[in-house]
Design a protein around this motif. Structure first.
Motif, PDB file in Angstrom:
ATOM      1  N   ALA A 200       9.758 -47.821  58.619  1.00  0.00           N
ATOM      2  CA  ALA A 200       8.406 -47.799  59.144  1.00  0.00           C
ATOM      3  C   ALA A 200       7.372 -48.273  58.522  1.00  0.00           C
ATOM      4  CB  ALA A 200       8.120 -46.233  59.683  1.00  0.00           C
ATOM      5  N   LEU A 201       7.629 -47.954  57.241  1.00  0.00           N
ATOM      6  CA  LEU A 201       6.561 -48.370  56.134  1.00  0.00           C
ATOM      7  C   LEU A 201       6.627 -49.844  55.958  1.00  0.00           C
ATOM      8  CD1 LEU A 201       4.186 -47.803  54.320  1.00  0.00           C
ATOM      9  CD2 LEU A 201       5.869 -46.978  52.320  1.00  0.00           C
ATOM     10  N   LEU A 202       7.928 -50.110  55.673  1.00  0.00           N
ATOM     11  CA  LEU A 202       8.278 -51.645  55.381  1.00  0.00           C
ATOM     12  C   LEU A 202       7.538 -52.490  56.504  1.00  0.00           C
ATOM     13  CD1 LEU A 202       9.753 -53.763  53.573  1.00  0.00           C
ATOM     14  CD2 LEU A 202      11.808 -53.441  54.974  1.00  0.00           C
ATOM     15  N   GLY A 203       8.080 -52.010  57.808  1.00  0.00           N
ATOM     16  CA  GLY A 203       7.645 -52.827  58.982  1.00  0.00           C
ATOM     17  C   GLY A 203       6.208 -52.718  59.258  1.00  0.00           C
ATOM     18  N   ALA A 204       5.250 -51.868  58.689  1.00  0.00           N
ATOM     19  CA  ALA A 204       4.080 -51.590  59.192  1.00  0.00           C
ATOM     20  C   ALA A 204       3.136 -53.009  58.653  1.00  0.00           C
ATOM     21  CB  ALA A 204       3.360 -50.454  58.655  1.00  0.00           C
ATOM     22  N   ALA A 205       1.954 -53.051  59.375  1.00  0.00           N
ATOM     23  CA  ALA A 205       1.079 -54.104  58.673  1.00  0.00           C
ATOM     24  C   ALA A 205       0.329 -53.781  57.262  1.00  0.00           C
ATOM     25  CB  ALA A 205      -0.235 -54.223  59.755  1.00  0.00           C
ATOM     26  N   ASP A 206       0.404 -52.283  57.486  1.00  0.00           N
ATOM     27  CA  ASP A 206      -0.233 -51.765  55.816  1.00  0.00           C
ATOM     28  C   ASP A 206       1.236 -51.355  55.187  1.00  0.00           C
ATOM     29  OD1 ASP A 206      -1.541 -50.799  54.060  1.00  0.00           O
ATOM     30  OD2 ASP A 206      -2.159 -48.917  54.928  1.00  0.00           O
ATOM     31  N   ASN A 207       1.851 -52.396  54.671  1.00  0.00           N
ATOM     32  CA  ASN A 207       2.815 -51.873  53.882  1.00  0.00           C
ATOM     33  C   ASN A 207       2.574 -52.109  52.298  1.00  0.00           C
ATOM     34  OD1 ASN A 207       3.721 -55.083  52.920  1.00  0.00           O
ATOM     35  ND2 ASN A 207       3.093 -55.180  55.134  1.00  0.00           N
TER      36      ASN A 207
END
Length: 622
Positions: free
Chosen positions: A438-445
Motif C-alpha cells: 500500500a505504501l509502495l503504491g501510494a502517491a506519498d511513497n
C-alpha cells in the motif's frame, strides 16, 4: 616534393633543446574506413622510420589535412595559425575492436575520426595499450578493479606506473609532417604538456565528448579526479518528448526484422536490448537524480505504442521493464543506493500472481511461492515478488540469482516476452528489501520524499494499466499499414479485378479496419488525457468517475484494436496464416493481450458502470 618541404620546416622550427631526433615518413597508403554505426571516412595512413621507441605507430591524415597544415585560415578564418586538429589515441584492443564499455576508447576513436575529417588534421594511433603497460597487464588491472581499486591504483598494484605513456614518437611523427603547431583533441592535460615540452605548440585543447555509461563511470571519475582530465560527468541531457520518440521510431525497422527471432528464442534478442539501452529507452521514467530522464506518462505510453508497431512482444516486455525502474525509484534510500549503484536503468521483473507467503524471521522475512507471468525476467538483475504476511501484502526485492527460473512460457502469442515463472523456497529477504504494498503504491511513497520528478508521485495503479492497450494499438496500426500495402498489389484468385484494392468489398473492409484503429486511438488518447489531468494535481488522485472513464477507454481501445486486426486477417487470404507472415503473429499477440486483466472487458464494464453511475468501485486495484 610536399613531403620534403614539410620535413625541412619541422627541423627548422622545432626548438633545438627539446626536439626529439627527426623521424621520416616510411610509407603512405589510402584506406577507406567504416565504423559499426555506418559512418565512413577516408584516411591516408602513414608509417615512419626512426621513431624513438621503435614501435609501429600510425598516423591517419584525415579531411583537408594539407590545407589545415599550410593555411588553416582558408578553412576557418576564426582559426588563423591554429594548426591542424590532432588526436593522440592510445591503442585499446578491448575498446576499439571489441566495443568494451569499461572504457571510453572506442567511442572516442569514432568521434575523433569524424571531427578531424571535418576540419582536417591527424589521428595518431599509438601502440601504448593500457596506458603503456600492455594488453595482458591491462586485463590483470581490470581484475583488480573488480575488487575495488581504481584504474590507477590497479596499475600501481601490478608494479607499473600510473601512466607509462611517452609521446616522444608522437612529436616525431607530427614533426615529420611539419605540424609544429596543433589543436589537440583531448581531455588529458598530460598530452598537451608532453607535446609542448617536446616542441609541438598546442594552441587549443579541444575536449572530446563524455562517453559515459554505467560500466565506465568509475573509470572516468578516476581520470577526472586523479589526473585532472577535463571531464564533466554530470548526467546526460534529458531528451525532449519528440527526441525520445524519434529515437524509438528509428528502432522500429530493426524490431520488425527481429520479430520472428524474438518469437523463436522466446525473449528479446540481445542486439535489440543493446539498441534500446543506446536509445535510453529504459531511462524514460528513471529519476533525473540517478541519471534518468524523469519523463511523464505521455512519453512513456507513446514509447510503448511505437514499440508495438515494431514488435508487440518487445513493446510488452520493455513497457514493463521501464515501469519497474520507476517502481524501484519509489523505495527508501538504502534500496535505491543499491539498485541504482551501476546506473539509471536497473532492470527488474515484477509479479504478484499468485501472492507468495512470508514468515517473519530475525532480520527480515522468509518467503516461499511460485509466481507466474514474470515479464522481463529473462533480462533482469532483480525481481519484485508480492507476498502475504498476515493481513499485510508486501513487495520483496530479490536478486534474480536467488530465485529459480522455470521455463514454462510456451504460448500462442506474446511468445517473445519470455514471461516465465519464478520459484523460491524459504528464501531470506532482509527487512530493508521489503515494503508494504500500500505504501509502495501510494502517491506519498518513500521515493517521493527523495525525488522531485512528478512521475514518482503518481499512484502506482495508474501506470500498471497502460502497457497492454498501448502495445495493442501499436500492433493494430502496423497491421493496417501492411494491409494497405497488400491490397494495393495483391491479385485475388477467382475475381475480375487486377488487384484487391479494386474490389468494393476490399475497399469497405479496409475502411472498416482503418476506422476501428482510429476509434482505438481516440479511446486511448482520451484515457491518457484523463490520467494526465490527474497527474497535474496535488495530491495525484482520481475520482471514481475518472477511474471508470479511464479504464473504460483503455478497455474499449484494446477491443477496437483487436477487432481491427481480425477484420484485416479475414481479408488477407490463407497466406496471411503462414508463420513467415507478420500478420498472423500480430493477431496471436493481440489476442493474448486482450486476455490480460487490464484489457479483459467484462470486469472493466462492470466496475466502470459502477463508477460512472456513482455506485462506488468495489475492486481497489481497478
Amino acid at each position: 616534393m610536399l613531403r620534403h618541404q614539410m620535413t625541412i620546416v619541422s627541423e627548422t622550427l622545432m626548438p633545438a633543446d627539446t626536439a626529439p631526433s627527426a623521424a621520416a615518413v616510411r610509407s603512405r597508403v589510402t584506406v577507406p574506413l567504416r565504423f559499426p554505426d555506418g559512418y565512413t571516412a577516408t584516411a591516408e595512413v602513414l608509417t615512419f622510420h626512426g621513431l624513438a621507441d621503435g614501435k609501429e605507430h600510425l598516423l591517419l591524415a584525415l579531411g583537408a589535412w594539407e590545407q589545415a597544415l599550410l593555411d588553416p585560415e582558408k578553412l576557418d578564418p576564426a582559426l588563423p595559425d591554429a594548426g591542424p586538429l590532432v588526436r593522440l589515441h592510445s591503442e585499446c584492443l578491448t575498446g576499439d575492436v571489441f566495443g568494451s564499455q569499461r572504457c571510453d576508447c572506442g567511442p572516442q576513436l569514432r568521434e575523433a575520426v569524424e571531427k578531424i575529417s571535418a576540419t582536417g588534421g591527424f589521428l595518431l594511433y599509438l601502440r601504448q595499450e593500457g596506458r603503456g603497460i600492455g594488453l595482458y597487464s591491462k586485463l590483470d588491472a581490470y581484475a583488480l578493479q573488480d575488487t575495488g581499486l581504481d584504474t590507477y591504483e590497479a596499475n600501481v598494484a601490478l608494479g607499473h606506473g600510473e601512466d607509462e605513456r611517452d609521446y616522444t614518437a608522437a612529436a616525431q611523427m607530427l614533426g615529420a609532417l611539419g605540424a609544429t603547431t596543433v589543436r589537440l583533441l583531448t581531455n588529458n592535460p598530460d598530452k598537451a604538456a608532453q607535446l609542448t615540452a617536446l616542441g609541438i605548440g598546442v594552441t587549443e585543447q579541444v575536449p572530446t565528448e563524455v562517453h559515459l555509461s554505467p560500466a565506465n563511470h568509475a573509470y572516468l571519475a578516476a581520470k577526472r579526479d586523479h589526473t585532472a582530465h577535463t571531464l564533466d560527468l554530470a548526467q546526460p541531457a534529458v531528451p525532449s518528448h519528440d527526441e525520445m520518440l524519434a529515437r524509438v521510431d528509428a528502432l522500429i525497422p530493426r524490431l520488425r526484422e527481429r520479430a520472428e527471432e524474438t518469437e523463436r528464442i522466446r525473449r528479446i534478442p540481445e542486439s535489440t536490448m543493446e539498441d534500446l539501452r543506446e536509445a535510453g529507452v529504459f531511462r524514460v521514467l528513471s529519476p533525473k537524480a540517478v541519471g534518468g530522464f524523469g519523463m511523464g506518462v505521455e512519453t512513456y505510453v507513446e514509447v510503448v505504442r511505437r514499440l508495438g508497431r515494431g514488435c508487440p512482444s518487445t513493446a510488452w516486455t520493455v513497457g514493463h521493464l521501464i515501469e519497474h525502474v520507476w517502481m524501484l525509484a519509489r523505495w527508501p534510500r538504502k534500496v535505491q543506493d543499491e539498485v541504482f549503484a551501476d546506473g539509471a536503468e536497473p532492470l527488474a521483473a515484477a509479479t504478484g500472481a499468485p501472492v507468495g507467503q512470508a514468515t517473519k524471521v530475525p532480520g527480515g522475512y522468509s518467503i516461499s511461492g511460485r509466481w507466474t507471468f514474470a515479464s522481463g525476467v529473462m533480462h533482469s538483475e532483480w525481481v519484485l515478488l508480492a507476498v502475504q504476511h498476515g493481513d499485510v501484502r508486501l513487495q520483496c526485492l530479490v536478486p534474480i540469482s536467488d530465485v529459480e527460473l522455470l521455463d514454462v512460457w510456451h504460448t500462442a502469442g506474446l511468445r517473445g516476452t519470455g514471461s516465465n515463472d519464478v520459484r523460491a523456497e524459504e528464501l531470506f529477504v532482509p527487512a530493508y528489501r521489503t515494503l508494504d504494498w500500500a505504501l509502495l503504491g501510494a502517491a506519498d511513497n518513500p521515493g517521493s520524499r527523495i525525488h522531485p520528478d512528478p512521475i514518482i508521485h503518481t499512484p502506482m495503479a495508474t501506470l500498471l494499466n497502460l502497457v497492454a492497450p498501448a502495445a495493442a494499438l501499436g500492433a493494430a496500426e502496423h497491421a493496417v499499414e501492411m494491409f494497405r500495402e497488400r491490397v494495393l498489389v495483391r491479385r485475388v484468385k477467382n475475381t475480375l479485378e487486377d488487384r484487391q484494392a479494386d474490389s468494393p468489398l476490399a475497399q469497405a473492409r479496409f475502411s472498416h479496419a482503418y476506422g476501428l484503429v482510429a476509434t482505438a486511438r481516440l479511446q486511448w488518447e482520451e484515457a491518457i488525457r484523463v490520467v494526465t489531468a490527474s497527474y497535474q494535481r496535488r495530491p495525484m488522485t482520481m475520482t471514481d468517475h475518472e477511474r471508470a472513464a479511464y479504464r473504460l477507454s483503455l478497455g474499449l481501445s484494446g477491443t477496437a484494436s483487436a477487432e481491427a486486426v481480425r477484420v484485416i486477417m479475414a481479408g488477407s487470404g490463407g497466406s496471411a496464416h503462414r508463420l513467415s507472415n507478420p500478420l498472423q503473429r500480430i493477431q496471436r499477440d493481440v489476442d493474448v493481450l486482450l486476455n490480460h486483466p487490464t484489457l479483459t472487458l467484462d470486469p472493466i464494464l462492470e466496475q466502470a458502470g459502477r463508477g460512472l453511475l456513482g455506485l462506488g468501485i468495489t475492486v481497489p486495484s481497478f
